[in-house]
Motif scaffolding. Structure first.
Motif, PDB file in Angstrom:
ATOM      1  N   GLN A   1       0.816  -1.133  -0.029  1.00 31.06           N
ATOM      2  CA  GLN A   1       0.052   0.176   0.069  1.00 31.06           C
ATOM      3  C   GLN A   1       0.844   1.424  -0.063  1.00 31.06           C
ATOM      4  OE1 GLN A   1      -3.076   0.036   2.940  1.00 31.06           O
ATOM      5  NE2 GLN A   1      -3.757   1.983   2.550  1.00 31.06           N
ATOM      6  N   ARG A   2       1.830   1.214   0.823  1.00 30.06           N
ATOM      7  CA  ARG A   2       2.811   2.195   0.786  1.00 30.06           C
ATOM      8  C   ARG A   2       3.532   2.592  -0.664  1.00 30.06           C
ATOM      9  NH1 ARG A   2       6.097   0.770   4.866  1.00 30.06           N
ATOM     10  NH2 ARG A   2       7.560  -0.208   3.397  1.00 30.06           N
ATOM     11  N   LEU A   3       3.779   1.463  -1.343  1.00 28.31           N
ATOM     12  CA  LEU A   3       4.497   1.698  -2.618  1.00 28.31           C
ATOM     13  C   LEU A   3       3.413   2.173  -3.476  1.00 28.31           C
ATOM     14  CD1 LEU A   3       6.832   1.041  -4.549  1.00 28.31           C
ATOM     15  CD2 LEU A   3       5.822  -1.080  -4.732  1.00 28.31           C
ATOM     16  N   LEU A   4       2.137   1.830  -3.631  1.00 31.19           N
ATOM     17  CA  LEU A   4       1.205   2.407  -4.421  1.00 31.19           C
ATOM     18  C   LEU A   4       0.757   3.509  -3.987  1.00 31.19           C
ATOM     19  CD1 LEU A   4      -1.058  -1.020  -4.527  1.00 31.19           C
ATOM     20  CD2 LEU A   4       0.248  -0.110  -6.491  1.00 31.19           C
ATOM     21  N   GLU A   5       0.667   4.124  -2.864  1.00 33.79           N
ATOM     22  CA  GLU A   5       0.209   5.588  -2.461  1.00 33.79           C
ATOM     23  C   GLU A   5       1.437   6.304  -2.976  1.00 33.79           C
ATOM     24  OE1 GLU A   5      -0.634   4.941   1.497  1.00 33.79           O
ATOM     25  OE2 GLU A   5      -2.683   4.491   1.094  1.00 33.79           O
TER      26      GLU A   5
ATOM     27  N   TYR B   1       3.395  10.681  -6.138  1.00 33.52           N
ATOM     28  CA  TYR B   1       4.326  11.262  -7.095  1.00 33.52           C
ATOM     29  C   TYR B   1       3.570  11.697  -8.553  1.00 33.52           C
ATOM     30  CZ  TYR B   1       7.723  11.236 -10.804  1.00 33.52           C
ATOM     31  OH  TYR B   1       8.597  11.660 -11.961  1.00 33.52           O
ATOM     32  N   LEU B   2       2.860  10.910  -9.051  1.00 31.09           N
ATOM     33  CA  LEU B   2       2.304  11.133 -10.264  1.00 31.09           C
ATOM     34  C   LEU B   2       1.363  12.311 -10.218  1.00 31.09           C
ATOM     35  CD1 LEU B   2       1.490   7.451 -11.495  1.00 31.09           C
ATOM     36  CD2 LEU B   2       2.932   8.987 -12.523  1.00 31.09           C
ATOM     37  N   GLN B   3       0.432  12.385  -9.132  1.00 29.83           N
ATOM     38  CA  GLN B   3      -0.535  13.312  -8.862  1.00 29.83           C
ATOM     39  C   GLN B   3       0.547  14.860  -8.966  1.00 29.83           C
ATOM     40  OE1 GLN B   3      -2.360  12.097  -5.368  1.00 29.83           O
ATOM     41  NE2 GLN B   3      -4.004  11.577  -6.540  1.00 29.83           N
ATOM     42  N   GLU B   4       1.437  14.940  -8.116  1.00 28.70           N
ATOM     43  CA  GLU B   4       2.595  16.141  -8.085  1.00 28.70           C
ATOM     44  C   GLU B   4       2.894  16.367  -9.486  1.00 28.70           C
ATOM     45  OE1 GLU B   4       6.490  16.919  -6.363  1.00 28.70           O
ATOM     46  OE2 GLU B   4       5.166  16.164  -4.762  1.00 28.70           O
TER      47      GLU B   4
ATOM     48  N   GLY C   1       1.546  12.798 -22.191  1.00 26.90           N
ATOM     49  CA  GLY C   1       2.188  12.993 -20.842  1.00 26.90           C
ATOM     50  C   GLY C   1       1.155  13.005 -19.595  1.00 26.90           C
ATOM     51  N   VAL C   2       0.191  13.904 -20.004  1.00 22.06           N
ATOM     52  CA  VAL C   2      -0.865  14.232 -19.013  1.00 22.06           C
ATOM     53  C   VAL C   2      -1.798  12.755 -18.972  1.00 22.06           C
ATOM     54  CG1 VAL C   2      -3.014  15.600 -18.705  1.00 22.06           C
ATOM     55  CG2 VAL C   2      -0.716  16.630 -18.979  1.00 22.06           C
ATOM     56  N   ASP C   3      -2.137  12.447 -20.520  1.00 24.25           N
ATOM     57  CA  ASP C   3      -2.977  11.392 -20.460  1.00 24.25           C
ATOM     58  C   ASP C   3      -2.391  10.054 -19.731  1.00 24.25           C
ATOM     59  OD1 ASP C   3      -4.865  13.099 -21.909  1.00 24.25           O
ATOM     60  OD2 ASP C   3      -4.286  12.125 -23.667  1.00 24.25           O
ATOM     61  N   GLU C   4      -1.114   9.899 -19.966  1.00 23.27           N
ATOM     62  CA  GLU C   4      -0.437   8.637 -19.151  1.00 23.27           C
ATOM     63  C   GLU C   4      -0.553   8.739 -17.824  1.00 23.27           C
ATOM     64  OE1 GLU C   4       3.624   6.470 -20.120  1.00 23.27           O
ATOM     65  OE2 GLU C   4       3.961   8.598 -19.835  1.00 23.27           O
ATOM     66  N   ALA C   5      -0.282   9.933 -17.124  1.00 25.64           N
ATOM     67  CA  ALA C   5      -0.441  10.226 -15.777  1.00 25.64           C
ATOM     68  C   ALA C   5      -1.477   9.853 -15.231  1.00 25.64           C
ATOM     69  CB  ALA C   5       0.319  11.432 -15.433  1.00 25.64           C
ATOM     70  N   GLU C   6      -2.593  10.409 -15.862  1.00 26.50           N
ATOM     71  CA  GLU C   6      -4.193  10.192 -15.509  1.00 26.50           C
ATOM     72  C   GLU C   6      -4.382   8.674 -15.569  1.00 26.50           C
ATOM     73  OE1 GLU C   6      -6.119  12.947 -18.273  1.00 26.50           O
ATOM     74  OE2 GLU C   6      -6.156  14.573 -16.880  1.00 26.50           O
ATOM     75  N   HIS C   7      -4.086   8.070 -16.495  1.00 25.67           N
ATOM     76  CA  HIS C   7      -4.307   6.559 -16.597  1.00 25.67           C
ATOM     77  C   HIS C   7      -3.546   6.046 -15.661  1.00 25.67           C
ATOM     78  CE1 HIS C   7      -3.178   2.655 -18.039  1.00 25.67           C
ATOM     79  NE2 HIS C   7      -4.404   2.443 -18.391  1.00 25.67           N
TER      80      HIS C   7
ATOM     81  N   ILE D   1      -2.696   6.877 -12.636  1.00 26.03           N
ATOM     82  CA  ILE D   1      -3.546   7.355 -11.225  1.00 26.03           C
ATOM     83  C   ILE D   1      -4.697   6.525 -11.071  1.00 26.03           C
ATOM     84  CG2 ILE D   1      -4.506   9.139 -10.109  1.00 26.03           C
ATOM     85  CD1 ILE D   1      -2.226  11.053 -11.219  1.00 26.03           C
ATOM     86  N   ARG D   2      -5.374   6.342 -12.377  1.00 27.69           N
ATOM     87  CA  ARG D   2      -6.717   5.663 -12.047  1.00 27.69           C
ATOM     88  C   ARG D   2      -6.624   4.059 -11.875  1.00 27.69           C
ATOM     89  NH1 ARG D   2      -8.042   8.803 -16.590  1.00 27.69           N
ATOM     90  NH2 ARG D   2      -7.688   6.969 -18.210  1.00 27.69           N
ATOM     91  N   TRP D   3      -5.225   3.426 -12.468  1.00 30.70           N
ATOM     92  CA  TRP D   3      -5.020   2.154 -12.374  1.00 30.70           C
ATOM     93  C   TRP D   3      -4.281   2.040 -10.873  1.00 30.70           C
ATOM     94  CZ3 TRP D   3       0.012   0.311 -11.299  1.00 30.70           C
ATOM     95  CH2 TRP D   3       0.142  -1.390 -11.398  1.00 30.70           C
ATOM     96  N   LEU D   4      -3.746   3.238 -10.476  1.00 33.59           N
ATOM     97  CA  LEU D   4      -3.127   2.898  -8.774  1.00 33.59           C
ATOM     98  C   LEU D   4      -4.249   3.090  -7.982  1.00 33.59           C
ATOM     99  CD1 LEU D   4      -0.117   5.116  -9.304  1.00 33.59           C
ATOM    100  CD2 LEU D   4      -0.040   2.599  -8.530  1.00 33.59           C
TER     101      LEU D   4
END
Length: 137
Positions: free
Chosen positions: A58-62, A67-70, A97-103, A105-108
């Motif tokens: 959980q710590r790894l995923l969070e 990091y991706l949200q930032e 890059g934005v689309d990839e980060a959003e994707h 984040i949804r996966w996480l």
């Protein structure tokens, strides 16, 4: 058993992880690490997540999600600031890059929800712990 001229039978070497090696592996998995910033390092570590304690996973995923949200916030700010000065290709690259980060984040978020659901199910299936009386002995 006959072998063609010049060939020898192959020996099968069997390797095992020692207790010391297992302890080191567990220590490396449980250690806090900046793997969340490097996608390949994160994915490599995540590949071994079944060997991690749930709290570590959980710590790894969070950590990766944070990091991706930032990073996403920084990319959004950069796009607003630089949009007028960017050519179409650079702008598309930033959008990608934005689309990839959003994707990611949804996966996480989905992985984290799955972790929570599994932990809740395990907690509910555990037998109640006996209560102890403090101060008696």
């Amino acid at each position: 058993m006959d072998h063609p001229l010049g060939e020898t039978p192959r020996r099968k070497n069997v390797y095992r992880i020692t207790a010391k090696g297992e302890a080191m592996f567990t220590e490396l998995l449980e250690a806090s690490s900046p793997d969340v910033e490097d996608r390949n390092a994160f994915m490599l570590r995540f590949a071994f997540s079944r060997y991690m304690l749930p709290e570590t996973r959980q710590r790894l995923l969070e950590g990766r999600r944070g990091y991706l949200q930032e990073r996403l916030a920084k990319m959004g700010a950069s796009m607003k600031k630089l949009r007028d000065r960017m050519d179409a290709y650079s702008l598309e690259l930033m959008k990608y890059g934005v689309d990839e980060a959003e994707h990611d984040i949804r996966w996480l978020d989905g992985m984290l929800e799955s972790e929570r659901t599994q932990r809740a199910a395990q907690t509910q299936s555990l037998p109640p712990q006996p209560k102890t009386l403090e101060g008696t002995g």
